[in-house]
Design a protein around this motif. Structure first.
Motif, PDB file in Angstrom:
ATOM      1  N   ILE A  48       0.706  -1.179  -0.159  1.00 27.17           N
ATOM      2  CA  ILE A  48      -0.031   0.071   0.073  1.00 27.17           C
ATOM      3  C   ILE A  48       0.786   1.281  -0.178  1.00 27.17           C
ATOM      4  CG2 ILE A  48      -1.702   1.385   1.344  1.00 27.17           C
ATOM      5  CD1 ILE A  48      -2.825  -1.321   2.435  1.00 27.17           C
ATOM      6  N   LEU A  49       2.006   1.223   0.883  1.00 27.79           N
ATOM      7  CA  LEU A  49       2.741   2.383   0.908  1.00 27.79           C
ATOM      8  C   LEU A  49       3.512   2.707  -0.394  1.00 27.79           C
ATOM      9  CD1 LEU A  49       4.272   4.573   2.880  1.00 27.79           C
ATOM     10  CD2 LEU A  49       6.135   2.497   2.889  1.00 27.79           C
ATOM     11  N   ALA A  50       3.888   1.619  -1.086  1.00 25.30           N
ATOM     12  CA  ALA A  50       4.745   1.595  -2.451  1.00 25.30           C
ATOM     13  C   ALA A  50       3.656   2.272  -3.434  1.00 25.30           C
ATOM     14  CB  ALA A  50       5.166   0.558  -2.815  1.00 25.30           C
ATOM     15  N   TYR A  51       2.519   1.585  -3.507  1.00 18.21           N
ATOM     16  CA  TYR A  51       1.550   2.408  -4.439  1.00 18.21           C
ATOM     17  C   TYR A  51       1.163   3.836  -4.317  1.00 18.21           C
ATOM     18  CZ  TYR A  51       0.112  -1.920  -7.039  1.00 18.21           C
ATOM     19  OH  TYR A  51       0.311  -3.142  -7.906  1.00 18.21           O
ATOM     20  N   ASP A  52       1.096   4.222  -2.896  1.00 22.18           N
ATOM     21  CA  ASP A  52       0.987   5.596  -2.797  1.00 22.18           C
ATOM     22  C   ASP A  52       2.134   6.371  -2.936  1.00 22.18           C
ATOM     23  OD1 ASP A  52      -0.481   7.759  -1.494  1.00 22.18           O
ATOM     24  OD2 ASP A  52       0.629   7.560   0.269  1.00 22.18           O
ATOM     25  N   ARG A  53       3.077   6.016  -2.883  1.00 19.33           N
ATOM     26  CA  ARG A  53       4.405   6.999  -2.695  1.00 19.33           C
ATOM     27  C   ARG A  53       5.244   6.718  -4.063  1.00 19.33           C
ATOM     28  NH1 ARG A  53       4.467  10.797   1.199  1.00 19.33           N
ATOM     29  NH2 ARG A  53       3.422   9.786   2.971  1.00 19.33           N
ATOM     30  N   LYS A  54       4.926   5.961  -4.739  1.00 19.90           N
ATOM     31  CA  LYS A  54       5.887   5.915  -6.077  1.00 19.90           C
ATOM     32  C   LYS A  54       5.748   7.088  -7.039  1.00 19.90           C
ATOM     33  CE  LYS A  54       3.104   2.975  -9.402  1.00 19.90           C
ATOM     34  NZ  LYS A  54       3.183   1.742  -9.850  1.00 19.90           N
ATOM     35  N   GLY A  55       4.612   7.521  -7.161  1.00 14.59           N
ATOM     36  CA  GLY A  55       4.238   8.803  -7.962  1.00 14.59           C
ATOM     37  C   GLY A  55       4.586  10.261  -7.236  1.00 14.59           C
ATOM     38  N   GLN A  56       4.817  10.128  -6.122  1.00 20.37           N
ATOM     39  CA  GLN A  56       4.996  11.415  -5.410  1.00 20.37           C
ATOM     40  C   GLN A  56       6.795  11.551  -5.095  1.00 20.37           C
ATOM     41  OE1 GLN A  56       2.683  11.334  -1.845  1.00 20.37           O
ATOM     42  NE2 GLN A  56       0.739  10.650  -2.919  1.00 20.37           N
ATOM     43  N   ALA A  58      11.017  11.413  -5.693  1.00 21.13           N
ATOM     44  CA  ALA A  58      12.003  11.598  -6.505  1.00 21.13           C
ATOM     45  C   ALA A  58      12.255  10.317  -7.370  1.00 21.13           C
ATOM     46  CB  ALA A  58      13.157  11.867  -5.686  1.00 21.13           C
ATOM     47  N   PRO A  59      12.882  10.448  -8.344  1.00 20.83           N
ATOM     48  CA  PRO A  59      13.044   9.434  -9.565  1.00 20.83           C
ATOM     49  C   PRO A  59      13.822   8.191  -8.703  1.00 20.83           C
ATOM     50  CG  PRO A  59      13.538  11.464 -10.585  1.00 20.83           C
ATOM     51  CD  PRO A  59      13.381  11.781  -9.157  1.00 20.83           C
ATOM     52  N   VAL A  60      14.693   8.163  -8.110  1.00 20.22           N
ATOM     53  CA  VAL A  60      15.473   7.189  -7.569  1.00 20.22           C
ATOM     54  C   VAL A  60      14.611   6.433  -6.443  1.00 20.22           C
ATOM     55  CG1 VAL A  60      17.649   6.333  -5.987  1.00 20.22           C
ATOM     56  CG2 VAL A  60      17.805   8.071  -7.887  1.00 20.22           C
ATOM     57  N   PRO A  61      14.107   6.927  -5.658  1.00 19.13           N
ATOM     58  CA  PRO A  61      13.204   6.284  -4.714  1.00 19.13           C
ATOM     59  C   PRO A  61      12.058   5.765  -5.422  1.00 19.13           C
ATOM     60  CG  PRO A  61      13.578   8.443  -3.606  1.00 19.13           C
ATOM     61  CD  PRO A  61      14.378   8.566  -4.962  1.00 19.13           C
ATOM     62  N   ALA A  62      11.502   6.365  -6.418  1.00 17.61           N
ATOM     63  CA  ALA A  62      10.295   5.784  -7.188  1.00 17.61           C
ATOM     64  C   ALA A  62      10.805   4.505  -7.666  1.00 17.61           C
ATOM     65  CB  ALA A  62       9.930   6.908  -8.260  1.00 17.61           C
ATOM     66  N   THR A  63      12.069   4.270  -8.262  1.00 18.45           N
ATOM     67  CA  THR A  63      12.181   3.012  -8.677  1.00 18.45           C
ATOM     68  C   THR A  63      12.272   1.955  -7.610  1.00 18.45           C
ATOM     69  OG1 THR A  63      14.598   3.217  -8.495  1.00 18.45           O
ATOM     70  CG2 THR A  63      13.777   4.015 -10.542  1.00 18.45           C
ATOM     71  N   HIS A  64      12.852   2.473  -6.411  1.00 14.48           N
ATOM     72  CA  HIS A  64      12.705   1.623  -5.203  1.00 14.48           C
ATOM     73  C   HIS A  64      11.375   1.101  -4.927  1.00 14.48           C
ATOM     74  CE1 HIS A  64      17.064   1.360  -4.309  1.00 14.48           C
ATOM     75  NE2 HIS A  64      17.172   2.496  -4.861  1.00 14.48           N
ATOM     76  N   PHE A  65      10.282   1.883  -4.934  1.00 17.94           N
ATOM     77  CA  PHE A  65       9.155   1.712  -4.612  1.00 17.94           C
ATOM     78  C   PHE A  65       8.444   0.440  -5.856  1.00 17.94           C
ATOM     79  CE2 PHE A  65       8.881   5.748  -2.572  1.00 17.94           C
ATOM     80  CZ  PHE A  65       8.684   5.198  -1.052  1.00 17.94           C
ATOM     81  N   VAL A  66       8.781   0.606  -7.014  1.00 15.11           N
ATOM     82  CA  VAL A  66       8.481  -0.351  -8.179  1.00 15.11           C
ATOM     83  C   VAL A  66       8.953  -1.532  -7.763  1.00 15.11           C
ATOM     84  CG1 VAL A  66       8.759  -0.643 -10.561  1.00 15.11           C
ATOM     85  CG2 VAL A  66       7.979   1.715  -9.711  1.00 15.11           C
ATOM     86  N   PHE A  67      10.163  -1.529  -7.452  1.00 11.14           N
ATOM     87  CA  PHE A  67      11.053  -2.789  -6.935  1.00 11.14           C
ATOM     88  C   PHE A  67      10.472  -3.483  -5.685  1.00 11.14           C
ATOM     89  CE2 PHE A  67      14.495  -4.965  -4.748  1.00 11.14           C
ATOM     90  CZ  PHE A  67      14.869  -6.081  -5.548  1.00 11.14           C
ATOM     91  N   GLY A 179      16.941  -0.820 -11.551  1.00  2.70           N
ATOM     92  CA  GLY A 179      16.520  -0.594 -12.806  1.00  2.70           C
ATOM     93  C   GLY A 179      16.934   0.548 -13.622  1.00  2.70           C
ATOM     94  N   HIS A 180      16.051   1.191 -14.090  1.00  4.59           N
ATOM     95  CA  HIS A 180      16.322   2.276 -14.959  1.00  4.59           C
ATOM     96  C   HIS A 180      15.689   3.672 -14.342  1.00  4.59           C
ATOM     97  CE1 HIS A 180      17.898   4.491 -18.573  1.00  4.59           C
ATOM     98  NE2 HIS A 180      16.556   5.037 -18.842  1.00  4.59           N
ATOM     99  N   ALA A 181      16.476   4.601 -13.864  1.00  3.80           N
ATOM    100  CA  ALA A 181      15.618   5.798 -13.383  1.00  3.80           C
ATOM    101  C   ALA A 181      15.581   6.816 -14.409  1.00  3.80           C
ATOM    102  CB  ALA A 181      16.320   6.340 -12.208  1.00  3.80           C
ATOM    103  N   PRO A 182      14.656   7.566 -14.745  1.00  2.38           N
ATOM    104  CA  PRO A 182      14.535   8.666 -15.849  1.00  2.38           C
ATOM    105  C   PRO A 182      15.527   9.736 -15.227  1.00  2.38           C
ATOM    106  CG  PRO A 182      12.596   8.739 -14.579  1.00  2.38           C
ATOM    107  CD  PRO A 182      13.438   7.500 -14.084  1.00  2.38           C
ATOM    108  N   ASN A 183      16.182  10.375 -16.148  1.00  2.25           N
ATOM    109  CA  ASN A 183      16.939  11.446 -15.836  1.00  2.25           C
ATOM    110  C   ASN A 183      16.171  12.715 -15.608  1.00  2.25           C
ATOM    111  OD1 ASN A 183      19.211  13.306 -15.301  1.00  2.25           O
ATOM    112  ND2 ASN A 183      20.243  12.991 -17.228  1.00  2.25           N
ATOM    113  N   PRO A 184      15.981  13.388 -14.460  1.00  2.00           N
ATOM    114  CA  PRO A 184      15.063  14.473 -14.291  1.00  2.00           C
ATOM    115  C   PRO A 184      15.399  15.679 -15.111  1.00  2.00           C
ATOM    116  CG  PRO A 184      16.195  14.326 -12.169  1.00  2.00           C
ATOM    117  CD  PRO A 184      16.635  12.889 -13.141  1.00  2.00           C
ATOM    118  N   ILE A 185      16.725  16.268 -14.945  1.00  4.80           N
ATOM    119  CA  ILE A 185      17.057  17.461 -15.457  1.00  4.80           C
ATOM    120  C   ILE A 185      18.575  17.225 -16.115  1.00  4.80           C
ATOM    121  CG2 ILE A 185      17.544  19.874 -15.172  1.00  4.80           C
ATOM    122  CD1 ILE A 185      15.643  20.049 -12.789  1.00  4.80           C
TER     123      ILE A 185
END
Length: 190
Positions: A48-56, A58-67, A179-185
Motif C-alpha cells: 500500500i505504501l509503495a503504491y501511494d508513494r511511487k508517484g510522489q 524523486a526518481p531514484v526512490p520511485a524505482t525502489h517503490f516499483v521494486f 532498474g532504469h531511473a529517468p534523468n530528471p534534468i
C-alpha cells in the motif's frame, strides 16, 4: 519602482531533491523484511505504501517503490502456489487413508458385508488389453511430492522476501536506482 531583469548569475537552476521519498522507501523495505514474522501483514502494508508513494517521490526512490511492488507480488504468487500444492498434498493424504475393516463374528453377517462392501482400493484393474497394477504407496508419493513442491515454493518466497529488501536497502543507501531511473534534468554548462 523599476523592475531589474535577472542576470544569469542570479538565476539558480532548479534542484531535484533526490532524498524525497527515500525515508519511506526504507520504511517499505523494513516492512518487507519483517513480513515473515507478521504473516504477510507488513508486506501488505508495504505494498500500500509503495503504491501511494511511487508517484510522489524523486526518481531514484520511485524505482525502489516499483521494486518493492515486484517483491510483494512475486512472493504473493509463490506463497499462493506453495499453499495450493501443500493443501493438495494434505488432501491426498487424507483421502487415501484406508478405511477400517468391520469385524463381524457370525458367518451370515460376514457374507452379507462381503457382498455389500468391496475393496475401496483395488490392487489390479484389468482392461481389454492392458493390466494396470496399482501400488498402495503411489498416492502417498504423489502427496509427498506436492508437499515438498509447496515447501520449495514457500522457501523461495522466504528467500526473495529477505534478499530483495536487503539488496534494495544497499542500493538505496548508495543512492542508486533499481532498474532504469529517468534523468530528471539535463543541465547545460554555461
Amino acid at each position: 519602482m523599476t523592475a531589474v531583469p535577472p542576470t544569469s548569475a542570479s538565476v539558480q537552476p532548479a534542484l531535484i531533491d533526490q532524498g524525497r521519498g527515500a525515508t519511506m522507501a526504507y520504511v517499505g523495505y523494513g516492512l518487507l523484511l519483517f513480513s515473515l514474522f507478521t504473516g504477510g501483514i507488513s508486506a501488505f502494508l508495504a505494498m500500500i505504501l509503495a503504491y501511494d508513494r511511487k508517484g510522489q517521490s524523486a526518481p531514484v526512490p520511485a524505482t525502489h517503490f516499483v521494486f518493492q511492488l515486484r517483491i510483494f507480488w512475486i512472493c504473493f504468487a509463490l506463497s499462493l502456489g506453495g499453499g495450493a500444492l501443500w493443501l493438495g498434498g494434505a488432501f491426498d493424504l487424507l483421502l487415501h487413508q484406508p478405511l477400517p475393516r468391520p469385524e463381524i463374528h457370525s458367518q451370515p453377517d460376514a457374507q452379507m458385508v462381503q457382498l455389500a462392501v468391496r475393496d475401496l482400493w483395488p490392487t489390479s484393474i484389468q482392461t481389454w488389453s492392458y493390466d494396470f497394477q496399482l501400488h498402495p504407496l503411489r498416492p502417498y508419493r504423489a502427496a509427498s511430492l506436492k508437499m515438498w513442491g509447496g515447501g520449495a515454493l514457500f522457501a523461495a518466497a522466504a528467500l526473495i522476501s529477505w534478499a530483495g529488501p536487503i539488496f534494495g536497502i544497499l542500493r538505496l543507501a548508495a543512492g542508486r536506482p533499481i532498474g532504469h531511473a529517468p534523468n530528471p534534468i539535463v543541465q547545460a554548462a554555461p
